[in-house]
Scaffold this motif. Structure first.
Motif, PDB file in Angstrom:
ATOM      1  N   VAL A 288      14.346 -30.296  13.061  1.00 55.11           N
ATOM      2  CA  VAL A 288      15.072 -29.430  13.986  1.00 55.11           C
ATOM      3  C   VAL A 288      16.001 -28.526  13.182  1.00 55.11           C
ATOM      4  O   VAL A 288      16.882 -29.019  12.485  1.00 55.11           O
ATOM      5  CB  VAL A 288      15.889 -30.271  14.985  1.00 55.11           C
ATOM      6  N   VAL A 289      15.723 -27.227  13.274  1.00 61.16           N
ATOM      7  CA  VAL A 289      16.490 -26.192  12.583  1.00 61.16           C
ATOM      8  C   VAL A 289      16.494 -26.410  11.068  1.00 61.16           C
ATOM      9  O   VAL A 289      15.851 -25.688  10.343  1.00 61.16           O
ATOM     10  CB  VAL A 289      17.924 -26.065  13.134  1.00 61.16           C
ATOM     11  N   ASN A 290      17.246 -27.427  10.592  1.00 60.35           N
ATOM     12  CA  ASN A 290      17.278 -27.596   9.144  1.00 60.35           C
ATOM     13  C   ASN A 290      17.356 -29.058   8.720  1.00 60.35           C
ATOM     14  O   ASN A 290      17.708 -29.359   7.601  1.00 60.35           O
ATOM     15  CB  ASN A 290      18.432 -26.807   8.527  1.00 60.35           C
ATOM     16  N   ASP A 291      17.042 -29.948   9.636  1.00 59.87           N
ATOM     17  CA  ASP A 291      17.103 -31.351   9.243  1.00 59.87           C
ATOM     18  C   ASP A 291      16.178 -32.180  10.113  1.00 59.87           C
ATOM     19  O   ASP A 291      15.714 -31.717  11.153  1.00 59.87           O
ATOM     20  CB  ASP A 291      18.547 -31.867   9.393  1.00 59.87           C
ATOM     21  N   TRP A 292      15.946 -33.399   9.650  1.00 61.59           N
ATOM     22  CA  TRP A 292      15.089 -34.282  10.444  1.00 61.59           C
ATOM     23  C   TRP A 292      15.914 -34.998  11.495  1.00 61.59           C
ATOM     24  O   TRP A 292      16.985 -35.492  11.229  1.00 61.59           O
ATOM     25  CB  TRP A 292      14.390 -35.305   9.541  1.00 61.59           C
ATOM     26  N   TYR A 293      15.359 -35.040  12.712  1.00 62.47           N
ATOM     27  CA  TYR A 293      16.017 -35.711  13.831  1.00 62.47           C
ATOM     28  C   TYR A 293      15.036 -36.674  14.477  1.00 62.47           C
ATOM     29  O   TYR A 293      13.827 -36.485  14.406  1.00 62.47           O
ATOM     30  CB  TYR A 293      16.463 -34.701  14.894  1.00 62.47           C
ATOM     31  N   ILE A 294      15.627 -37.715  15.100  1.00 61.17           N
ATOM     32  CA  ILE A 294      14.809 -38.561  15.959  1.00 61.17           C
ATOM     33  C   ILE A 294      14.968 -37.951  17.339  1.00 61.17           C
ATOM     34  O   ILE A 294      16.092 -37.860  17.853  1.00 61.17           O
ATOM     35  CB  ILE A 294      15.318 -40.006  15.939  1.00 61.17           C
ATOM     36  N   THR A 295      13.861 -37.507  17.915  1.00 62.03           N
ATOM     37  CA  THR A 295      13.990 -36.581  19.033  1.00 62.03           C
ATOM     38  C   THR A 295      13.233 -37.011  20.277  1.00 62.03           C
ATOM     39  O   THR A 295      12.336 -37.841  20.222  1.00 62.03           O
ATOM     40  CB  THR A 295      13.429 -35.199  18.635  1.00 62.03           C
ATOM     41  N   ALA A 296      13.633 -36.411  21.394  1.00 59.33           N
ATOM     42  CA  ALA A 296      12.886 -36.544  22.639  1.00 59.33           C
ATOM     43  C   ALA A 296      12.926 -35.190  23.348  1.00 59.33           C
ATOM     44  O   ALA A 296      13.985 -34.591  23.503  1.00 59.33           O
ATOM     45  CB  ALA A 296      13.517 -37.625  23.509  1.00 59.33           C
ATOM     46  N   TYR A 297      11.728 -34.703  23.662  1.00 62.23           N
ATOM     47  CA  TYR A 297      11.619 -33.414  24.354  1.00 62.23           C
ATOM     48  C   TYR A 297      10.869 -33.643  25.655  1.00 62.23           C
ATOM     49  O   TYR A 297       9.915 -34.418  25.680  1.00 62.23           O
ATOM     50  CB  TYR A 297      10.777 -32.421  23.539  1.00 62.23           C
ATOM     51  N   GLU A 298      11.298 -32.974  26.718  1.00 66.87           N
ATOM     52  CA  GLU A 298      10.522 -33.040  27.957  1.00 66.87           C
ATOM     53  C   GLU A 298      10.529 -31.668  28.615  1.00 66.87           C
ATOM     54  O   GLU A 298      11.523 -30.940  28.544  1.00 66.87           O
ATOM     55  CB  GLU A 298      11.119 -34.086  28.902  1.00 66.87           C
ATOM     56  N   PRO A 299       9.426 -31.346  29.249  1.00 66.23           N
ATOM     57  CA  PRO A 299       9.350 -30.001  29.836  1.00 66.23           C
ATOM     58  C   PRO A 299      10.291 -29.844  31.050  1.00 66.23           C
ATOM     59  O   PRO A 299      10.540 -30.797  31.780  1.00 66.23           O
ATOM     60  CB  PRO A 299       7.886 -29.895  30.279  1.00 66.23           C
ATOM     61  N   ILE A 300      10.805 -28.613  31.201  1.00 68.78           N
ATOM     62  CA  ILE A 300      11.581 -28.272  32.403  1.00 68.78           C
ATOM     63  C   ILE A 300      10.666 -27.402  33.262  1.00 68.78           C
ATOM     64  O   ILE A 300      10.046 -26.455  32.763  1.00 68.78           O
ATOM     65  CB  ILE A 300      12.853 -27.479  32.032  1.00 68.78           C
ATOM     66  N   LYS A 301      10.550 -27.767  34.528  1.00 67.09           N
ATOM     67  CA  LYS A 301       9.609 -27.045  35.396  1.00 67.09           C
ATOM     68  C   LYS A 301      10.371 -26.272  36.477  1.00 67.09           C
ATOM     69  O   LYS A 301      11.461 -26.680  36.889  1.00 67.09           O
ATOM     70  CB  LYS A 301       8.654 -28.027  36.054  1.00 67.09           C
ATOM     71  N   ASN A 302       9.745 -25.176  36.885  1.00 65.47           N
ATOM     72  CA  ASN A 302      10.393 -24.382  37.942  1.00 65.47           C
ATOM     73  C   ASN A 302       9.896 -24.841  39.313  1.00 65.47           C
ATOM     74  O   ASN A 302       9.173 -25.844  39.427  1.00 65.47           O
ATOM     75  CB  ASN A 302      10.160 -22.888  37.709  1.00 65.47           C
ATOM     76  N   ILE A 303      10.246 -24.124  40.291  1.00 66.35           N
ATOM     77  CA  ILE A 303       9.926 -24.525  41.668  1.00 66.35           C
ATOM     78  C   ILE A 303       8.426 -24.605  41.913  1.00 66.35           C
ATOM     79  O   ILE A 303       7.945 -25.388  42.715  1.00 66.35           O
ATOM     80  CB  ILE A 303      10.611 -23.560  42.667  1.00 66.35           C
ATOM     81  N   ASN A 304       7.660 -23.825  41.140  1.00 63.34           N
ATOM     82  CA  ASN A 304       6.202 -23.850  41.270  1.00 63.34           C
ATOM     83  C   ASN A 304       5.552 -24.847  40.327  1.00 63.34           C
ATOM     84  O   ASN A 304       4.353 -24.790  40.090  1.00 63.34           O
ATOM     85  CB  ASN A 304       5.619 -22.455  40.998  1.00 63.34           C
ATOM     86  N   ASP A 305       6.381 -25.688  39.789  1.00 63.65           N
ATOM     87  CA  ASP A 305       5.883 -26.718  38.870  1.00 63.65           C
ATOM     88  C   ASP A 305       5.319 -26.126  37.572  1.00 63.65           C
ATOM     89  O   ASP A 305       4.519 -26.747  36.903  1.00 63.65           O
ATOM     90  CB  ASP A 305       4.814 -27.577  39.569  1.00 63.65           C
ATOM     91  N   ARG A 306       5.762 -24.964  37.208  1.00 66.85           N
ATOM     92  CA  ARG A 306       5.329 -24.358  35.951  1.00 66.85           C
ATOM     93  C   ARG A 306       6.377 -24.658  34.881  1.00 66.85           C
ATOM     94  O   ARG A 306       7.579 -24.670  35.146  1.00 66.85           O
ATOM     95  CB  ARG A 306       5.152 -22.845  36.118  1.00 66.85           C
ATOM     96  N   ILE A 307       5.864 -24.893  33.703  1.00 68.50           N
ATOM     97  CA  ILE A 307       6.788 -25.229  32.625  1.00 68.50           C
ATOM     98  C   ILE A 307       7.464 -23.954  32.159  1.00 68.50           C
ATOM     99  O   ILE A 307       6.805 -22.985  31.789  1.00 68.50           O
ATOM    100  CB  ILE A 307       6.053 -25.902  31.465  1.00 68.50           C
ATOM    101  N   ILE A 308       8.794 -24.009  32.174  1.00 74.30           N
ATOM    102  CA  ILE A 308       9.505 -22.798  31.779  1.00 74.30           C
ATOM    103  C   ILE A 308      10.458 -23.057  30.613  1.00 74.30           C
ATOM    104  O   ILE A 308      11.028 -22.145  30.035  1.00 74.30           O
ATOM    105  CB  ILE A 308      10.311 -22.206  32.945  1.00 74.30           C
ATOM    106  N   GLY A 309      10.596 -24.330  30.254  1.00 69.03           N
ATOM    107  CA  GLY A 309      11.501 -24.620  29.135  1.00 69.03           C
ATOM    108  C   GLY A 309      11.438 -26.087  28.763  1.00 69.03           C
ATOM    109  O   GLY A 309      10.571 -26.828  29.237  1.00 69.03           O
ATOM    110  N   ILE A 310      12.369 -26.480  27.884  1.00 68.86           N
ATOM    111  CA  ILE A 310      12.371 -27.852  27.382  1.00 68.86           C
ATOM    112  C   ILE A 310      13.808 -28.356  27.370  1.00 68.86           C
ATOM    113  O   ILE A 310      14.730 -27.614  27.021  1.00 68.86           O
ATOM    114  CB  ILE A 310      11.841 -27.927  25.932  1.00 68.86           C
ATOM    115  N   LEU A 311      13.926 -29.643  27.749  1.00 72.79           N
ATOM    116  CA  LEU A 311      15.211 -30.302  27.552  1.00 72.79           C
ATOM    117  C   LEU A 311      15.062 -31.243  26.363  1.00 72.79           C
ATOM    118  O   LEU A 311      14.086 -31.994  26.279  1.00 72.79           O
ATOM    119  CB  LEU A 311      15.612 -31.089  28.803  1.00 72.79           C
ATOM    120  N   TYR A 312      16.021 -31.138  25.455  1.00 75.69           N
ATOM    121  CA  TYR A 312      15.890 -31.892  24.214  1.00 75.69           C
ATOM    122  C   TYR A 312      17.170 -32.664  23.937  1.00 75.69           C
ATOM    123  O   TYR A 312      18.273 -32.183  24.204  1.00 75.69           O
ATOM    124  CB  TYR A 312      15.613 -30.923  23.074  1.00 75.69           C
ATOM    125  N   VAL A 313      16.991 -33.937  23.447  1.00 77.41           N
ATOM    126  CA  VAL A 313      18.107 -34.621  22.783  1.00 77.41           C
ATOM    127  C   VAL A 313      17.589 -35.178  21.461  1.00 77.41           C
ATOM    128  O   VAL A 313      16.406 -35.475  21.326  1.00 77.41           O
ATOM    129  CB  VAL A 313      18.700 -35.784  23.616  1.00 77.41           C
TER     130      VAL A 313
END
Ligand SMILES: Nc1ncnc2c1ncn2[C@@H]1O[C@H](COP(=O)(O)OP(=O)(O)O)[C@@H](O)[C@H]1O
Ligand SMILES: [Mg+2]
Length: 661
Positions: A288-313
């Protein structure tokens, strides 16, 4: 280069160490993997959990907006104001709401979706929002709240500053997927919409509000605050959260090299592929950017259930790697310490084994050098102890065997010596016999020639002696002639007897009787007057087959010689006996006379050897005796000491005949 062979101890230690080191390395590598997996897995599980928390924050924000919009829309005054078209008042009221609750936009449309009041940008009204994804659904479904991508065009209507807030240039990100665009102009908004209805339920307007997330760090920072409590690792935030618009970081607390929020950078191609394209969560380590991370990403969907982004920690991987490394380091140090400890133990343990063996090796060396008295001192009650014991027993046996061998050697030497002496004696005897035989032949020849003339001389001189009578002046001289001639005749007869001895006339005789009769014949002579005679005859002697007369002659000879050697004064011992195994009979004659010189002993049995004055001894006595005893298969021996006396021993074989044992 030649290698020195390894000692037993080195071999033992090496083999143990090899096993231990291999085992250690294997368990270390398995252990390290296990530890790493466990730690990283746990971290991963935690991140998954954190993502759920992030969703909570995200959705809370969304429902907050929904609540504000919903409650505002439901106010009685609102529909009245709309119906009564008190737009100025309305705008004032709604602006107040927008500012009080921190919304970026709060806009009112009429029932058809035409904007009546735009609180952020009051100048722009009258546009149609009925085609908006969310707004369009409100007449049928109330209280909607969704994330939504808003185009720049729409953003500009809501306010130029908002459009600028969303406007974001891409920052080159090496691992990101290719995109032809250079920047993002649209915005990412959390948006809610609610219907405004008259008392009778007819739709009089639609109220929608929202918060633009581009460059808005409230959510991500709250996640960081709630989930990670601002924990830091070596001056850096341990936990991070990000909201992506498509693959673009629009709100994040991941920092770039300059310590600024890394907005404008994009997600890696892998994550893009998994989350945006395939719609799957990504739970793994990621750069991530410039270092290794232990990560979790999940898609963010809009009202039409289309993926429009990602939520990450994500959590910095470094602290976990460091823990793993620390654990591994501890493991490794412990392993090394154990190996060292083991080496020390092995070193002493093997000493226990190799020391007795060394002792044994030294012992074998000492023993092989000949010291059979050496013993190994090992007291242990194990195999080595037994070995040492057997070894010592072996040495004892070796010593005894060696001693026996030496003894045998000595006996053998003695035996050889004895046999050599016997052989030498036999040889001397043989020479003696040959010498005697040739001398005998010579003597016999002469004697034969002389015997007849001597006979003539004796007959005629005797006749003359008778004729002339005792008064004749020649009488004495003639008598001397007769006497000397008789002496000559005796010598010649003796010679002939020696040279051509008569064959013995064998008969069964008792040797003691023969000795005794020989003594009786000579005893009366004056020579024996002062001689003590001692008799030591054995009784029960077996009779032997021999010529009694001849033996008598031999014994007489010996007895006379003895008497002469004692000069008529001394002791004569006669003895007869049977030897131990009964194979021969012995007759022994011991005197106390002057003895025989060593050099004379060898010549004693030669004819004419005499130490006596001329006329007294003929030197034939022992020579004749020798040839008689020889004919009887016997032996005659002398033992003598000068000044003390001599012993003559005659041995005759006992011939075992039936009935004469
Ligand atoms: N018992 C004895 N003691 C010492 N010398 C002896 C004895 N018997 C024999 N001899 C020696 O052996 C020699 C040879 O003996 P023998 O043959 O009988 O001849 P002769 O008696 O005529 O001398 C003797 O002259 C004497 O020197
Ligand atoms: Mg004699």
């Amino acid at each position: 280069m030649t290698l020195r062979p390894l000692s037993l101890r080195t071999k033992l230690i090496l083999s143990f160490l090899i096993v231990i080191i291999i085992g250690g390395v294997l368990s270390l590598s398995f252990g390290s993997r296990l530890v790493k997996n466990t730690i990283i897995d746990q971290a991963q599980a935690k991140v998954e959990h954190d993502l759920a928390a992030a969703w909570m924050v995200f959705n809370e924000q969304l429902s907050d907006i929904k609540e504000i919009v919903g409650l505002t829309a439901a106010r009685e005054a609102l529909q009245e104001d709309i119906i009564s078209q008190r737009f100025q008042l309305l705008e004032k009221k709604l602006s107040r709401v927008r500012q009080d609750y921190g919304l970026d936009i709060l806009t009112l449309t009429d029932s058809k979706g035409k904007v009546i009041i735009r609180t952020r940008n009051p100048g722009v009204v009258g546009d149609d929002q009925s085609q908006d994804e969310i707004v369009s659904l409100v007449p049928k479904k109330d209280g909607l709240a969704y994330p939504q991508i808003i185009s720049r065009e729409e953003l500009l209507k809501e306010g130029e500053d908002l459009a600028n807030q969303a406007d974001m240039e891409f920052i080159d990100t090496p691992k990101a997927a290719f995109r032809p665009e250079k920047k993002e102009t649209s915005g990412f908004m959390l948006k809610a919409a609610s219907s405004v209805r008259a008392e009778n339920g007819t739709l009089v307007g639609i109220l929608y509000g929202g918060i633009l997330l581009n460059r808005n760090y409230e959510i991500v920072d709250r996640v960081k605050e709630i989930v990670y409590k601002g924990e830091q690792y070596k001056g850096r935030d341990k936990g991070t959260a990000t909201i992506f618009q498509q693959d673009l970081r629009i709100s994040t607390n991941v920092k770039n090299e300059n310590g600024e929020r890394a907005i404008g950078t994009r997600v890696s191609k892998e994550v893009n592929e998994a989350v945006l394209v395939e719609g799957k969560p990504w739970i793994d380590r990621a750069f991530v950017v410039n270092d290794w991370y232990i990560t979790a990403y999940e898609p963010i969907k809009n009202i039409n259930d289309r993926i429009i982004g990602i939520l990450y920690v994500g959590m910095l991987e470094k602290p976990y790697i460091d823990i793993t490394e620390r654990v591994m380091m501890t493991f490794t140090i412990m392993a090394i310490l154990s190996v060292i400890l083991l080496f020390v133990i092995l070193y002493f343990a093997t000493t226990k084994i190799t020391n007795p063996l060394k002792k044994m090796v030294i012992a074998t060396q000492v023993i092989s050098k000949g010291d059979l008295a050496h013993r190994v001192k090992v007291n242990s009650k194990d195999e080595i102890g037994y070995l040492a014991e057997s070894f010592n027993r072996m040495t004892v046996n070796l010593k005894t065997a060696n001693e026996k061998l030496i003894e045998w050697g000595k006996t053998l030497e003695k035996k050889v010596e004895e046999r050599t002496i016997e052989l030498r004696e036999m040889q001397a005897h043989l020479i003696q016999s040959e010498k005697l035989a040739s001398l005998g032949k010579l003597a016999a020849g002469i004697a034969h020639e002389i015997n007849n003339p001597l006979g003539g001389i004796l007959i005629y001189s005797n006749l003359i002696l008778e004729d002339i009578g005792g008064k004749s002046p020649y009488y004495e001289n003639l008598k001397k002639i007769v006497k000397e001639t008789s002496r000559c005749k005796n010598i010649v007869r003796g010679l002939l007897e020696f040279a051509r001895p008569k064959e013995p006339e064998a008969s069964l005789i008792n040797i003691t009787e023969v000795v005794d009769s020989a003594l009786a014949i000579v005893e009366s002579q004056t020579l024996f007057q002062n001689i003590k005679i001692k008799k030591a005859y054995a009784s029960d002697l077996p009779k032997i087959v021999a010529d009694g007369a001849q033996l008598q002659q031999v014994f007489m000879n010996i007895i006379l010689n003895a008497a002469e050697a004692m000069d008529g004064d001394g002791r004569l011992t006669l003895s007869t006996s049977l030897n131990e195994d009964g194979s021969y009979i012995e007759a022994q004659f011991s005197d106390t006379g002057h003895g025989i010189k060593e050099e004379d002993k060898k010549r004693l049995f030669e004819p004419f050897f005499s130490t006596k004055d001329v006329g007294k001894g003929t030197g034939l006595g022992l020579a004749i005796s020798y040839s008689i005893i020889q004919k009887h298969n016997g032996t005659i021996e002398v033992d003598s000491q000068i000044g003390k006396g001599s012993t003559f021993t005659v041995r005759l074989p006992v011939i075992q005949e039936k009935g004469h044992e």
